[in-house]
Design an enzyme around this catalytic site. Structure first.
Site, short mmCIF file in Angstrom:
data_model
loop_
_atom_site.label_atom_id
_atom_site.label_comp_id
_atom_site.label_asym_id
_atom_site.label_seq_id
_atom_site.Cartn_x
_atom_site.Cartn_y
_atom_site.Cartn_z
N TYR A 275 -9.92 16.04 1.94
CA TYR A 275 -10.49 15.11 1.02
C TYR A 275 -12.48 16.02 1.66
O TYR A 275 -12.58 15.89 2.32
CB TYR A 275 -11.09 13.86 1.16
CG TYR A 275 -9.52 12.97 1.22
CD1 TYR A 275 -9.42 13.13 -0.37
CD2 TYR A 275 -8.92 11.97 1.44
CE1 TYR A 275 -7.77 12.66 -0.82
CE2 TYR A 275 -7.60 11.55 1.57
CZ TYR A 275 -6.74 12.29 -0.13
OH TYR A 275 -5.80 11.56 -0.54
N ARG B 128 6.54 8.53 0.47
CA ARG B 128 7.05 7.51 1.61
C ARG B 128 8.51 7.85 2.19
O ARG B 128 8.39 6.64 3.13
CB ARG B 128 7.57 6.95 -0.50
CG ARG B 128 6.01 6.40 -0.82
CD ARG B 128 6.01 5.87 -2.04
NE ARG B 128 5.53 5.32 -2.59
CZ ARG B 128 4.79 6.36 -3.66
NH1 ARG B 128 5.56 7.85 -3.80
NH2 ARG B 128 3.40 5.89 -4.35
N SER C 181 -3.06 13.88 7.24
CA SER C 181 -3.56 13.52 5.89
C SER C 181 -5.01 13.19 6.93
O SER C 181 -5.30 12.90 8.41
CB SER C 181 -3.45 12.12 6.19
OG SER C 181 -4.67 11.48 5.04
N TYR D 229 1.06 -1.37 0.08
CA TYR D 229 -0.02 0.46 0.26
C TYR D 229 0.53 1.71 0.15
O TYR D 229 0.70 2.34 -0.73
CB TYR D 229 -1.05 -0.53 0.98
CG TYR D 229 -1.52 0.96 1.41
CD1 TYR D 229 -2.20 1.68 0.51
CD2 TYR D 229 -1.37 1.85 2.43
CE1 TYR D 229 -2.92 2.98 0.48
CE2 TYR D 229 -2.08 3.67 2.99
CZ TYR D 229 -2.98 3.52 2.03
OH TYR D 229 -3.38 4.70 2.18
N LYS E 210 -3.97 21.07 -3.01
CA LYS E 210 -3.31 19.95 -4.10
C LYS E 210 -3.31 18.92 -4.90
O LYS E 210 -4.75 18.41 -4.50
CB LYS E 210 -2.48 18.87 -2.86
CG LYS E 210 -1.58 17.36 -2.52
CD LYS E 210 -1.15 17.18 -1.47
CE LYS E 210 -0.36 15.80 -1.71
NZ LYS E 210 -1.21 14.53 -2.03
C1 LIG Z 1 1.04 5.50 1.30
C2 LIG Z 1 0.79 7.09 0.87
C3 LIG Z 1 -0.32 7.33 1.58
C4 LIG Z 1 -0.85 8.84 0.78
N1 LIG Z 1 -2.18 9.70 1.52
C5 LIG Z 1 -2.48 10.64 1.24
C6 LIG Z 1 -3.30 11.67 1.96
O1 LIG Z 1 -3.97 10.70 2.20
N2 LIG Z 1 -3.52 12.63 1.27
C7 LIG Z 1 -2.86 12.82 0.27
O2 LIG Z 1 -3.64 14.04 0.13
N3 LIG Z 1 -2.27 11.73 -0.51
C8 LIG Z 1 -1.41 11.34 0.63
N4 LIG Z 1 -1.12 10.43 -0.33
C9 LIG Z 1 0.39 11.59 -1.37
C10 LIG Z 1 1.24 12.07 -0.76
O3 LIG Z 1 1.18 13.58 -0.15
C11 LIG Z 1 2.01 12.78 -1.54
O4 LIG Z 1 1.61 12.88 -2.92
C12 LIG Z 1 3.40 10.89 -2.09
O5 LIG Z 1 3.48 10.49 -1.48
C13 LIG Z 1 4.44 12.45 -2.99
O6 LIG Z 1 5.20 11.62 -3.31
P1 LIG Z 1 6.54 10.49 -3.07
O7 LIG Z 1 5.56 9.59 -1.75
O8 LIG Z 1 7.07 10.26 -4.75
O9 LIG Z 1 7.36 11.63 -1.84
C14 LIG Z 1 -0.12 9.26 -0.15
C15 LIG Z 1 1.17 8.26 -0.59
C16 LIG Z 1 1.50 7.65 0.16
C17 LIG Z 1 2.54 6.89 -0.56
C1 LIG Z 2 -6.96 7.68 -2.30
C2 LIG Z 2 -7.49 8.16 -0.64
C3 LIG Z 2 -8.57 7.48 0.40
C4 LIG Z 2 -6.06 7.50 0.38
C5 LIG Z 2 -4.68 8.44 -0.28
O1 LIG Z 2 -4.14 9.37 -1.14
C6 LIG Z 2 -3.57 7.29 -0.78
O2 LIG Z 2 -3.31 6.38 -0.36
O3 LIG Z 2 -2.58 8.24 -1.51
#
Ligand SMILES: Cc1cc2nc3c(=O)[nH]c(=O)nc-3n(C[C@H](O)[C@H](O)[C@H](O)COP(=O)(O)O)c2cc1C
Ligand SMILES: CC(C)CC(=O)C(=O)O
Length: 354
Positions: free
Chosen positions: A127, A307, A104, A24, A228
């Site tokens: 969201y 990440r 988040s 995930y 964003k």
């Molecule tokens: C496991 C995971 C969960 C994420 N959950 C959210 C979230 O809840 N809300 C959101 O706006 N972006 C979410 N993102 C996106 C991140 O905010 C971000 O845009 C992205 O991870 C940046 O890239 P990087 O992981 O390569 O640094 C998530 C990313 C990952 C990897």
């Molecule tokens: C799709 C969202 C509910 C969660 C998230 O931002 C993610 O897992 O990248």
């Protein structure tokens, strides 16, 4: 912690995490082409350093929406930190150690407790739910908790196709809840086959969202609104017109539309389109202090990292998070110095190969 060291940290996290959680966190949409492209694109940008500049007091701090941040490195909002560590987002907030953290909507520690654990500013990521009342209640909780910004994520009208999550039947265990929704919404995921997250997004998120959501959010809060998920220069312009205070150029770390352009390519066009009318932030595949310098040189005010923070959290809790961020900052200061820049704002296109 560039390159090999970060890969080693990810490998340690991977050993500790159940397969479905690692997948995930690490995974993306469809063939994960954009996940890889995000990262590769930063590496292709080369530097043209200047020499014989006094960099003995190189200062990495940046000003963002009226706040001076100790570093341009911001913790990106990522969901479900208790899957990585029992203290969840509270550990991440402590590890952020004075840096800006974006928490988040889907955190597993409630926003007031995240703010209480943090020593730096916290923004809440939002969201928009089918029931706007839920989003508005989250705004009130963020304000009451002392958050200083709201990040409206606009790239999830529907969930991306995460094949790994489908295959693993990814879902939150009953012992972990989405802690911001108590009293508002069920705090787990609906049952069924495939990805529980896809079912959750389908049931709860508002796919009819349009630009009026930005003015709606501005009308219900006095906090700055950061949009964003901007992936087109015209949408950067529209965000300014809609009243956004800042934007994040982001393809959600390659987790939504596979084949989306790497953010490193897109960033200069969005920066050009907004013409200095608001700060532009960026995320996606930034993995070293050199990448941070590249992004700032292309016009970003600050960057978000997703990440790597999760790998730090899974491998070493609060200390793991701090270690990742400290390394990024130290590399950034070294890169600035070697480029002949004394302050983060001095980074501009002239330090890059045209
Ligand atoms: C496991 C995971 C969960 C994420 N959950 C959210 C979230 O809840 N809300 C959101 O706006 N972006 C979410 N993102 C996106 C991140 O905010 C971000 O845009 C992205 O991870 C940046 O890239 P990087 O992981 O390569 O640094 C998530 C990313 C990952 C990897
Ligand atoms: C799709 C969202 C509910 C969660 C998230 O931002 C993610 O897992 O990248």
């Amino acid at each position: 912690m560039a390159g090999g060291e970060l890969d080693a940290l990810e490998a340690r996290a991977r050993e500790r995490l159940p397969r479905s959680v690692y997948d995930y966190y690490a995974g993306g949409a469809d063939d994960e082409v954009t996940v890889a492209a995000n990262r590769d694109a930063w590496g292709e940008i080369t530097f043209r350093p200047r020499v014989l500049v006094d960099v003995s007091a190189a200062d990495p701090s940046v000003e963002l929406l009226g706040t001076r941040l100790p570093s341009p490195v911001i913790v990106a909002p990522t969901a479900f930190h208790k899957l990585a560590h029992p203290d969840g987002e509270a550990a991440t907030a402590r590890g952020a150690a004075g840096r800006l953290m974006v928490s988040s909507s889907l955190s597993t520690v409630a926003i007031d407790q995240v703010v209480a654990a943090a020593s730096g500013p916290v923004w809440l990521q939002l969201y928009v739910f089918r029931d706007r009342g839920i989003s508005e209640a989250l705004v009130r909780r963020a304000e009451a908790a002392g958050c200083t910004g709201l990040v409206l994520t606009v790239d999830v009208p529907v969930a991306g196709n995460r094949r790994r999550d489908d295959h693993n039947g990814f879902a939150l265990p009953d012992s972990i809840e989405m802690a911001n929704f108590t009293g508002l919404l069920q705090s787990g995921m609906p049952d069924g086959g495939g990805s529980g997250l896809v079912r959750y997004v389908g049931a709860q998120f508002d796919a009819s969202l349009d630009w009026s959501a930005v003015s709606w959010l501005k009308s219900v809060t006095r906090l700055p609104v950061i949009v964003k998920g901007i992936q087109h220069p015209d949408d950067g312009r529209r965000a300014v017109d809609a009243g956004a205070d800042a934007v994040v150029v982001s393809n959600h770390g390659g987790r939504q539309l596979d084949g989306a352009e790497p953010t490193a390519w897109l960033l200069p066009d969005v920066v050009g389109a907004v013409e200095g009318r608001m700060p532009v932030l960026v995320d996606g595949g930034l993995r070293s202090g050199g990448d941070v310098a590249r992004a700032l040189a292309l016009g970003a005010r600050a960057i978000l990292v997703g990440r790597p923070v999760l790998w730090g959290l899974a491998a070493g809790g609060e200390d793991g998070v701090r270690g990742v961020l400290d390394d990024l900052d130290a590399e950034f200061v070294r890169t600035m110095s070697l480029l002949g820049c004394r302050t983060a704002v001095e980074l501009g296109p002239d330090v890059l190969t045209p």
